[in-house]
Enzyme design. Structure first.
Site, short mmCIF file in Angstrom:
data_model
loop_
_atom_site.label_atom_id
_atom_site.label_comp_id
_atom_site.label_asym_id
_atom_site.label_seq_id
_atom_site.Cartn_x
_atom_site.Cartn_y
_atom_site.Cartn_z
CB CYS A 1 -5.39 -2.64 3.49
SG CYS A 1 -5.20 -2.98 5.44
CE LYS B 1 -7.53 0.61 3.73
NZ LYS B 1 -6.05 0.76 3.93
CD GLU C 1 -2.98 1.21 3.19
OE1 GLU C 1 -3.66 1.47 3.20
OE2 GLU C 1 -2.84 -0.03 3.07
#
Length: 172
Positions: free
Chosen positions: A162, A126, A44
């Site tokens: 994530c 995200k 990330e």
């Protein structure tokens, strides 16, 4: 049967140093390609370093990050690793901004891109932005909504970052 050989690059980045972080990606991509990988995945926010905190609110930094990811795609192809798909985290901004009170200025997004054959072939922002413990992503980012899937060597590969992997209601 289709097969996809995946390399994972766990690297140490420097927050704000787009050039050094791109050099890191280039070097590890070469290693992965040399070892026969079809795809290499980086962490990330690899290009920007993580956590970039207030730096992501600078429009100039967001623009530099977007330019860096596009330049890196071309660079990898020029260096002979264009056939290796590279997934790299970076800072982007919303393609459909909805500026309003309570949203971060400039609509920054915690994003990932698939680089292949000199191009950015997919982008992902995200969805779930954690706001607990040491995380304050809801303050810095706006969520994404798309769920791109690319086919590599006959295998469908979806992008996720994530929390998006395990949160209820997430894209997965």
């Amino acid at each position: 049967m289709a097969q996809l050989r995946v390399a994972l690059a766990q690297v140490n980045t420097v927050v704000g140093d787009l050039e050094a972080n791109a050099d890191l990606v280039s070097g590890w991509a070469k290693r992965a390609a040399h070892r026969g990988a079809h795809l290499v995945a980086f962490p990330e926010m690899t290009l920007t370093g993580y956590p970039a905190e207030d730096l992501v609110l600078r429009r100039s930094f967001a623009e530099a990050s977007r330019n860096a990811v596009d330049h890196l795609a071309r660079r990898l192809a020029d260096e002979g690793t264009g056939e290796l798909a590279v997934i790299v985290g970076y800072l982007d901004t919303s393609r459909t901004p909805a500026p309003r009170l309570g949203r971060p200025a400039g609509e920054p997004q915690n994003a990932a891109a698939v680089l292949w054959r000199g191009n950015v072939v997919a982008r992902y922002a995200k969805h779930h932005l954690p706001n607990y413990g040491v995380f304050d992503e809801f303050r810095y980012f706006v969520p994404g909504h798309d769920f791109p899937v690319v086919r590599l060597h006959g295998v469908d590969v979806a992008l996720t970052i994530c929390e998006d992997l395990w949160q209820d209601g997430g894209p997965v």
